[in-house]
Design a protein around this motif. Structure first.
Motif, PDB file in Angstrom:
ATOM      1  N   CYS A  85     -21.951 -25.688  -8.497  1.00  0.00           N
ATOM      2  CA  CYS A  85     -20.977 -26.596  -7.906  1.00  0.00           C
ATOM      3  C   CYS A  85     -20.567 -27.684  -8.894  1.00  0.00           C
ATOM      4  CB  CYS A  85     -21.524 -27.218  -6.629  1.00  0.00           C
ATOM      5  SG  CYS A  85     -22.902 -28.350  -6.891  1.00  0.00           S
ATOM      6  N   LEU A  86     -19.530 -28.416  -8.523  1.00  0.00           N
ATOM      7  CA  LEU A  86     -18.983 -29.491  -9.348  1.00  0.00           C
ATOM      8  C   LEU A  86     -19.758 -30.792  -9.183  1.00  0.00           C
ATOM      9  CD1 LEU A  86     -16.543 -30.527 -11.131  1.00  0.00           C
ATOM     10  CD2 LEU A  86     -15.381 -31.024  -8.968  1.00  0.00           C
ATOM     11  N   GLY A 122     -20.277 -25.367  -3.564  1.00  0.00           N
ATOM     12  CA  GLY A 122     -20.661 -24.232  -4.380  1.00  0.00           C
ATOM     13  C   GLY A 122     -21.079 -23.030  -3.560  1.00  0.00           C
ATOM     14  N   GLY A 152     -11.647 -28.472  -5.838  1.00  0.00           N
ATOM     15  CA  GLY A 152     -12.110 -29.849  -5.706  1.00  0.00           C
ATOM     16  C   GLY A 152     -11.431 -30.778  -6.690  1.00  0.00           C
ATOM     17  N   THR A 178     -20.479 -36.018 -10.517  1.00  0.00           N
ATOM     18  CA  THR A 178     -19.682 -34.820 -10.781  1.00  0.00           C
ATOM     19  C   THR A 178     -19.440 -34.714 -12.284  1.00  0.00           C
ATOM     20  OG1 THR A 178     -17.489 -35.864 -10.736  1.00  0.00           O
ATOM     21  CG2 THR A 178     -18.452 -35.240  -8.604  1.00  0.00           C
ATOM     22  N   VAL A 212     -15.448 -28.844  -0.529  1.00  0.00           N
ATOM     23  CA  VAL A 212     -14.868 -27.606  -1.054  1.00  0.00           C
ATOM     24  C   VAL A 212     -15.999 -26.684  -1.497  1.00  0.00           C
ATOM     25  CG1 VAL A 212     -12.755 -28.760  -1.831  1.00  0.00           C
ATOM     26  CG2 VAL A 212     -14.671 -28.541  -3.406  1.00  0.00           C
ATOM     27  N   GLN A 213     -15.689 -25.407  -1.584  1.00  0.00           N
ATOM     28  CA  GLN A 213     -16.620 -24.469  -2.213  1.00  0.00           C
ATOM     29  C   GLN A 213     -16.245 -24.210  -3.662  1.00  0.00           C
ATOM     30  OE1 GLN A 213     -17.133 -21.637   1.530  1.00  0.00           O
ATOM     31  NE2 GLN A 213     -18.627 -21.152  -0.030  1.00  0.00           N
ATOM     32  N   SER A 214     -14.972 -24.312  -3.971  1.00  0.00           N
ATOM     33  CA  SER A 214     -14.490 -24.073  -5.331  1.00  0.00           C
ATOM     34  C   SER A 214     -14.383 -25.384  -6.080  1.00  0.00           C
ATOM     35  CB  SER A 214     -13.122 -23.389  -5.283  1.00  0.00           C
ATOM     36  OG  SER A 214     -12.456 -23.510  -6.521  1.00  0.00           O
ATOM     37  N   GLY A 215     -15.031 -25.468  -7.259  1.00  0.00           N
ATOM     38  CA  GLY A 215     -14.920 -26.668  -8.072  1.00  0.00           C
ATOM     39  C   GLY A 215     -13.508 -26.928  -8.535  1.00  0.00           C
ATOM     40  N   SER A 245     -18.785 -30.849  -3.528  1.00  0.00           N
ATOM     41  CA  SER A 245     -18.501 -29.485  -3.963  1.00  0.00           C
ATOM     42  C   SER A 245     -19.712 -28.650  -3.564  1.00  0.00           C
ATOM     43  CB  SER A 245     -18.276 -29.459  -5.479  1.00  0.00           C
ATOM     44  OG  SER A 245     -18.251 -28.139  -5.954  1.00  0.00           O
TER      45      SER A 245
END
Length: 897
Positions: free
Chosen positions: A315-316, A372, A351, A330, A345-348, A370
């Motif tokens: 993750c971010l 992930g 995000g 982050t 979010v799941q996607s960095g 994030s």
């Protein structure tokens, strides 16, 4: 029914203070710990538990709990770090549906929710066993246990018998109970997230000395972002990194971190996580990618064993912009702007795009996660945090998966009453994939299921990141519209036409102005203005004239929002910027939303500052403004509608239905399609009307059955049957309009010849009257639960794909939406002069189908096609049901993923 201890696997859940405990069945090896649990109790607590203090009580209680499994008895323990801290048990004795319950909690651990959590899990287990009532005896002075029962949210009656109280607790899964469970879960969840999102001490494990490492980047963000807590690095090869003190290991730190950020290689993750747990760390942020299955299992096991909440891996990072904290853990390029939008979010990459977009718009971020690979902390957790943090006014989600959609839906329904919740509907490409098993399954897609979830929960679902930000800008800055009526004002006719097209495509209406409004507007607009909808104010309009025009439309009761489409011209004294300033001058005092379209604008959406500290959204394309207004209108409509109710249905025989299902699955362990007789039995349990029918396995039986079924016109229908047959019409396995014995015999011989070796018999029915052919069905989604579908039926149902879907259990509002959403809906309400169908009977059919799906998790697929709807009633002409082995599930039970 006797259960093995493995029939309910261990689960982890949260206590009131956010501590993680394991809830599991008792095993024989627990004997010594259970005996110790009682032996360590004070004499007073022993007396309250057993009504008398005896040195033998501890051993006898442990013997009872650890005895071999026996019918009607179940015992669960709460355990933390291999220590048993609570026990709850029930015993039906000679009863079938009534059980006596008892609870014990270790001294020193009262008031943390141990007993309540155990009882909730016992309630879930008891319901699955068909137990409807708990009883419990307590001393009247045992205020703690009496309060526990009273606060469960279940209907509880007390009867005083001298110094004792007899409590009777009804185990219905009512909304008050679910609400009480939900509130306890929310409080525990928020408490568990504080070390993660409001940490006082943070350690970055794996921060490198040289630029380029993710750990060093996160350490830099924390340090440069002004984090107000204590910050450490963990690197055995350095004493200081970026001016931050560094230590050789987590255990060597001078104080225990609340949050540890793990940026070490994947192979080191399990050991590092366990080290953090042993040191007392309460939360982990794992940014490392490439963790394989064994490493993932070890990571999550460490988190559960030591009670650590986990974000990630892969993750971010996370951030909390509260000025008192300024946490930016982050590796994004810049720091997020403080504000009011919560983002998960799941996607960095998504995000980063949302953080940049929200900062540019000036909305800013309250907190960001994030998620992930989402091993633990989910969108549901973040919604509950934002609901409670006092800073968040807008929630933005990008979720590719759902751990517990029905729990998420209940949380979202509550949160969306307080703030807008927006999401990107990701993964829509699945819409083209069709299941081949049945008509209903072919109609159901994961896209449709997610859409049902979002609609029922009041979530604003957009199709792209751009649309998400466009809608967020309007919801952040403008009041909600009362409806979908929009007035367009422009200084260029072509721009007005584009805006009108965009509004129509978005489902907005453009009402014509009244003569009074026309006169009112012409009095302030320049000569040559055209007052329709759009209002063409011409290129000569001044800033005062435009502002006056918009204000007068705002006061007009026939519109709900105003869209102003502007283009720069050299005709008027007012420049384009002057006209925009005129619109923003009193933005905060307007009771209706206003959106601006500037075709020359470089950015897709901007928030223009207003003189009264408000903002006005400005869009580069009219389609964006229209979409945002449409989303705002849908939210307003959802908020205006009271919460739906799940109806109480008469004539439902749930226990008999469960017996039908269990009997079938006992004979067919792998499941399968029900034969017509079993199918009819199941429908009868829920009062679902079927057309009269008969079963025949021989030609002579078919003739006799047809004689009994013939209506006034003497015509019958014959349908072949064999296990697994789905598309009867495509297989030419149906004969219609049969008259007389000779036609019955000929039809039977034809089917018998063509389907030799397959056909097990035929179903005969009277030829149905004319009416509207519909279909209704259910697909049991392993993640989302039962999905109810409804739409146009008959042989063309898959081709026309005219159907809607909602997740069960259906409320009265859900049923209304199902009936009115398909394109065929006007046929049901009497279009073309045919008269309306029996809508009340149609509602009952859908409610009963929903109840059947909610009661029976083994119901894998149900397909009613066609359902004949007429003014006189609704009847299922053909029903298909497939069962599959599936244990009872409780989607609302408190547990971590």
């Amino acid at each position: 029914m006797t259960h093995d201890v493995t029939d309910r696997p261990p689960v982890h859940a949260l206590l009131t203070d956010g501590t993680t405990v394991c809830i599991r069945p008792v095993v024989p090896s627990d004997h010594d710990q259970l005996e110790g649990l009682y032996e360590e109790m004070s004499p007073e607590n022993l007396r309250l538990r057993f009504f008398a203090a005896s040195h033998r009580s501890a051993g006898l209680a442990a013997d009872r709990a650890c005895a071999p499994p026996r019918p009607g008895y179940r015992a669960l323990v709460a355990e933390t770090q291999d220590r048993v801290i609570g026990l709850a048990e029930y015993d039906t004795g000679d009863e079938k549906d009534v059980a006596e319950v008892s609870i014990a909690v270790a001294d020193g651990l009262h008031h943390r929710g141990v007993g309540t959590l155990l009882v909730e899990h016992l309630v879930s287990a008891a319901r699955a066993e068909g137990i409807t009532t708990f009883t419990a005896d307590a001393l009247s002075e045992n205020h703690e246990v009496l309060k526990l029962f009273a606060d469960l949210g279940l209907r509880t009656d007390r009867r005083f018998e001298g110094p004792e109280v007899r409590c009777t607790i009804v185990l219905d899964q009512s909304d008050p109970y679910l609400t009480a469970v939900e509130e306890r879960g929310r409080a525990a969840d928020v408490a568990s997230l504080k070390p993660l999102l409001r940490p006082k001490v943070v350690a970055v494990v794996g921060a490198g000395r040289k630029p380029g490492s993710v750990g060093r980047a996160i350490l830099h963000q924390l340090h440069s972002g002004g984090y107000t807590g204590r910050l450490f690095a963990v690197n055995p090869a350095a004493h200081s990194i970026l001016g931050v003190p560094s230590y050789s290991s987590v255990s060597a730190l001078p104080t225990t971190p609340d949050l540890a950020v793990l940026a070490v290689p994947a192979a080191a993750i399990p050991e590092t996580a366990a080290e953090c747990g042993k040191a007392g760390v309460r939360a982990l942020l794992v940014v490392t990618a490439g963790i394989h299955a064994d490493q993932a299992q070890a990571l999550l096991a460490a988190c559960r064993s030591y009670g650590m909440r986990l974000v990630g891996p892969n993750c971010l990072g996370i951030s909390n912009t509260d000025p008192e904290l300024s946490l930016d853990a982050t590796f994004a390029a810049g720091h997020p702007r403080p504000g009011t939008a919560g983002v998960a979010v799941q996607s960095g990459g998504v995000g980063i795009a949302l953080l940049d977009g929200l900062s540019r718009l000036g909305i800013g971020v309250s907190s960001f996660a994030s998620l992930g690979d989402k091993y633990d902390v989910s969108g549901n957790d973040m919604l509950q945090w934002w609901e409670s943090d006092g800073r968040t006014g807008l929630a933005l989600l990008h979720l590719e998966s759902f751990g517990s959609p029905r729990a998420f839906s209940r949380t979202a329904r509550r949160v969306t009453r307080r703030m807008p919740v927006l999401t990107v509907d990701a993964g829509r490409t699945d819409a083209g994939r069709r299941a081949a098993a049945s008509h209903t399954a072919a109609a159901a897609t994961r896209t449709m299921t997610r859409g049902a979830l979002f609609t029922q929960a009041g979530i604003t679902a957009t199709r792209s990141i751009g649309e998400l930000l466009e809608t967020a800008a309007l919801l952040h800055s403008q009041p909600l519209p009362a409806g979908s009526r929009v007035a367009i004002v422009t200084n260029a006719g072509g721009a007005g036409v584009l805006a009108a097209d965009a509004c129509a495509e978005a489902g907005l209406s453009l009402p014509a102005p009244t003569p009074e409004l026309i006169d009112d507007l012409l009095a302030v607009l320049p000569d040559g203005a055209a007052v329709g909808n759009p209002v063409d104010a011409t290129a000569a309009v001044t800033e005062e004239q435009l502002a006056d025009c918009v204000d007068r439309i705002m006061r007009y009761g026939g519109v709900d929002a105003v869209l102003v489409a502007l283009v720069p011209t050299a005709v008027a004294a007012a420049t384009g910027d002057d006209l925009v300033r005129a619109l923003t001058r009193a933005a905060g005092r307007r009771a209706k939303p206003i959106a601006v379209v500037r075709l020359e604008q470089g950015l897709p959406v901007e928030l223009l500052p207003a003189a009264d500290d408000g903002n006005v959204p400005s869009y580069a394309e009219p389609q964006a403004a229209a979409r945002a207004l449409a989303h705002a209108g849908h939210r307003a409509a959802w908020l205006a509608r009271p919460a739906g109710m799940v109806a109480d249905l008469d004539g439902v025989e749930t226990e008999r239905a469960r017996t039908v299902v269990e009997t079938y699955l006992a004979a067919h362990p792998d499941g399968g399609w029900l034969d017509p007789r079993t199918c009819a039995d199941l429908l009868a349990c829920y009062g679902i009307p079927q057309i009269p029918w008969a079963w025949a396995e021989t030609e002579d039986d078919a003739v006799l059955a047809a004689d009994r079924l013939r209506g006034s016109d003497g015509r019958v229908v014959m349908k072949a049957h064999w296990p697994g047959l789905v598309h009867k019409s495509q297989q030419h396995a149906v004969h219609l309009d049969l008259r007389g014995d000779s036609e019955i015999r000929a039809a039977f011989r034809d089917l018998e010849t063509r389907f030799a070796g397959l056909m097990t018999g035929v179903v005969l029915q009277p030829l149905a009257a004319r009416g509207t052919e519909l279909f209704a069905g259910v697909v049991q989604d392993q993640v989302f639960g039962p999905l109810v579908l409804f739409g146009l039926g008959g042989t063309a149902t898959e081709v026309l794909a005219d159907h809607a879907a909602r997740l069960a259990p259906l409320t009265d509002h859900d049923v209304h939406d199902l009936i009115t959403s398909p394109r065929c809906a006007p046929l049901l309400f009497g279009a073309h002069g045919n008269g309306p169908v029996d809508l009340e009977a149609l509602e009952q059919l859908l409610l009963r189908l929903s109840r059947m799906a909610a009661d029976l998790p083994q119901l894998a697929e149900t397909d009613f096609n066609p359902v004949l709807a007429t003014p006189g009633g609704v009847t299922v002409l053909d029903a298909r049901i497939r069962l599959a082995p599936c244990g009872p599930q409780d989607p609302y039970l408190r547990r971590l993923r």
